[in-house]
Design an enzyme around this catalytic site. Sequence first.
Site, PDB file in Angstrom:
ATOM      1  N   TYR A 252      -0.219 -12.599   1.873  1.00 37.69           N
ATOM      2  CA  TYR A 252      -1.477 -12.148   2.495  1.00 37.69           C
ATOM      3  C   TYR A 252      -2.409 -13.357   2.642  1.00 37.69           C
ATOM      4  CZ  TYR A 252       0.375  -7.762   0.557  1.00 37.69           C
ATOM      5  OH  TYR A 252       1.187  -6.702   0.206  1.00 37.69           O
TER       6      TYR A 252
ATOM      7  N   ASP B 222      -9.947  -6.169  -1.282  1.00 34.28           N
ATOM      8  CA  ASP B 222      -9.521  -7.231  -2.195  1.00 34.28           C
ATOM      9  C   ASP B 222     -10.696  -8.129  -2.546  1.00 34.28           C
ATOM     10  OD1 ASP B 222      -6.173  -7.601  -2.185  1.00 34.28           O
ATOM     11  OD2 ASP B 222      -7.012  -6.447  -0.538  1.00 34.28           O
TER      12      ASP B 222
ATOM     13  N   ASP C 263      -0.943   2.088   1.479  1.00 37.86           N
ATOM     14  CA  ASP C 263      -0.342   2.114   2.810  1.00 37.86           C
ATOM     15  C   ASP C 263       0.731   3.177   3.026  1.00 37.86           C
ATOM     16  OD1 ASP C 263      -1.851  -0.150   2.497  1.00 37.86           O
ATOM     17  OD2 ASP C 263      -0.452  -1.487   3.474  1.00 37.86           O
TER      18      ASP C 263
ATOM     19  N   ARG D 101       9.012  -2.844  -0.134  1.00 43.26           N
ATOM     20  CA  ARG D 101       8.031  -2.785   0.944  1.00 43.26           C
ATOM     21  C   ARG D 101       8.161  -1.486   1.734  1.00 43.26           C
ATOM     22  NH1 ARG D 101       4.071  -5.959   0.447  1.00 43.26           N
ATOM     23  NH2 ARG D 101       3.767  -5.913   2.698  1.00 43.26           N
TER      24      ARG D 101
ATOM     25  N   TYR E  32       6.183  -0.112  -3.195  1.00 42.76           N
ATOM     26  CA  TYR E  32       4.779  -0.245  -2.793  1.00 42.76           C
ATOM     27  C   TYR E  32       3.922   0.886  -3.355  1.00 42.76           C
ATOM     28  CZ  TYR E  32       1.792  -3.123   0.229  1.00 42.76           C
ATOM     29  OH  TYR E  32       0.856  -4.013   0.712  1.00 42.76           O
TER      30      TYR E  32
ATOM     31  N   GLU F  80       1.369  -8.254  -8.229  1.00 35.91           N
ATOM     32  CA  GLU F  80       0.702  -7.355  -7.286  1.00 35.91           C
ATOM     33  C   GLU F  80       0.743  -5.916  -7.801  1.00 35.91           C
ATOM     34  OE1 GLU F  80       1.006  -6.335  -2.480  1.00 35.91           O
ATOM     35  OE2 GLU F  80       2.524  -7.567  -3.464  1.00 35.91           O
TER      36      GLU F  80
END
Length: 560
Positions: free
Chosen positions: A62, A69, A207, A240, A452, A496
């Site tokens: 990213y 963020d 997402d 992902r 994710y 993450e």
Amino acid sequence: MDRTAQLTDRPAKHEIAYDPPAAPPPEATGTAVATASLHVRAAEVLEANWTGGSTVPSRNLYPHQWSWDSAFIAIGSRHLSPLRAQTELETLLAAQWADGRVPHIVFNPSVPLDAYFPSPDFWRSATAGRAAGAPRTVQTSGIVQPPVHALAAWLVHRADPGLSLARGFLARVYPRLAAWHRYLLHRRDLGGGGLASVVHPWEQGMDNSPCWDAPLARVTPAPARSFRRADLDHGAADDRPTDLDYGRYVRLAADYRDAGYADGEAEFAVEDPAFNALLIVSELALARIAEELGATGSARRTRAERLTAALVARLWDEESGMFLCRDLRGDTSPTAPGTPARRDPCDPGPRDGPGGPDTGLREPGAVPGAVPGDGTRRRGAATGRRPRPATPGLIPERGVSGLVPLVVPGLPRDIVDALVRTLRGPHFSVGDRTRLAPSYDLLGEAFDPHRYWRGPAWFNTSWLLERGLRTHGERERADALREAVLDLAGSTGFAEYVDPYTGEACGATGFGWTAALALDLLHRRPAPHEPQELGKSPQNGAPPTDTAPFDRSDRGGDRG
């Protein structure tokens, strides 16, 4: 002395507002050494990700500035450099559109176009967004992310009020934050019930949550040949979103762009509990900012009360013991039998069946019935049934978004107690089978511990839950969650996100908000005064100021 050493060596000169007070400082020498080490390593991550005006979430995955963020990063970096934290927010708000929206990405022009997709040439903000007032001097996306920014601005101000006053920080950001909230409250009240809606899964921040499967099933995906996913160059495909997910994301974004980023006609429109809970908390923060600037904050507190009432009326589901998302574009089939709970008079009527439309989607690599930790990709157990919402239009999926409203101080106590039970119960199992809150129902059919937002535990949501637990007087549970965040952030290299069962690192490491929020929890100290009566709320008679999460935050420990 290098820059990281300068940041970590900075002496404490100002009180910091810790909101609410956290666990006591470490006593044992070994614990103190570990704490110092974590502090330095987190500071190194933030220094490595700093670009001169903002902080990227991850250098490779990213490489631009992301909206929420940056808000979380500012909350953490205020403990190192209040000036840098102020700059973080100022850089983001400088890219605000004239209609008030704060874009979810501010692009760095020095980063190659093929480093991230969708890139600036996809969004075409300066041309496609001209009618909405997109800036001409900086390239951005055209969608938004959760409104954490006013909360961040208030906490950053309290980290060094003298510096903030000297720079006119609050006076400059307040009008932009007010315009941002005005955009959400007016342009995004697509359901007419007082809550803000998201028009793309990326806007809510989670997402590929299974909560979006039913609304997304109506979206025709863009052809796979029409775009190239840069994210797969830096992350495992199994961790992902799928290509099918991405095709639908691209279609929604392209349609929104081609309509000039006009709100109201989006094919995807969802009222999300976490998004609106953060809007409530930030509205309370704006009230404090207004008062700091010599104005009154009463109108904003009243608005926060109204938003809280709408959140409960429209999204609370008694049976599941948590908040659920509302699909504003669902069909009109009847829901399961039963009398609607806390029915909203603005609700136009039934929209979706209790099970939602069958998407037919199955995640690759999922092994039904696999035991966590046995090397297989576990999906939800067959015994985990979906909730059957009594209120029409609610999406019958349990996501962590439905627990985040714990951060709202004015929730009725019965709802707080139900949320705590759900957090600790079999669907999330925090404090039992998991240490951090999984992003999705452990018993859900779509659960995947690595993919994710379909199961992994994220540090920002656990930070919000820790804050919510502490706000409502659940100190022991908040302490345990704080300890888990610090332990796993350090042991995974500030990952993450993590496998909720094993704590295995997933996604990128050296992740910006993981390091920042670990710093924030690390530097919390207990308040020198007694906890407030947090069981009271505007719904049962206490004045709003007694329940605002900021009243306990003006006195705290030092920078450490």
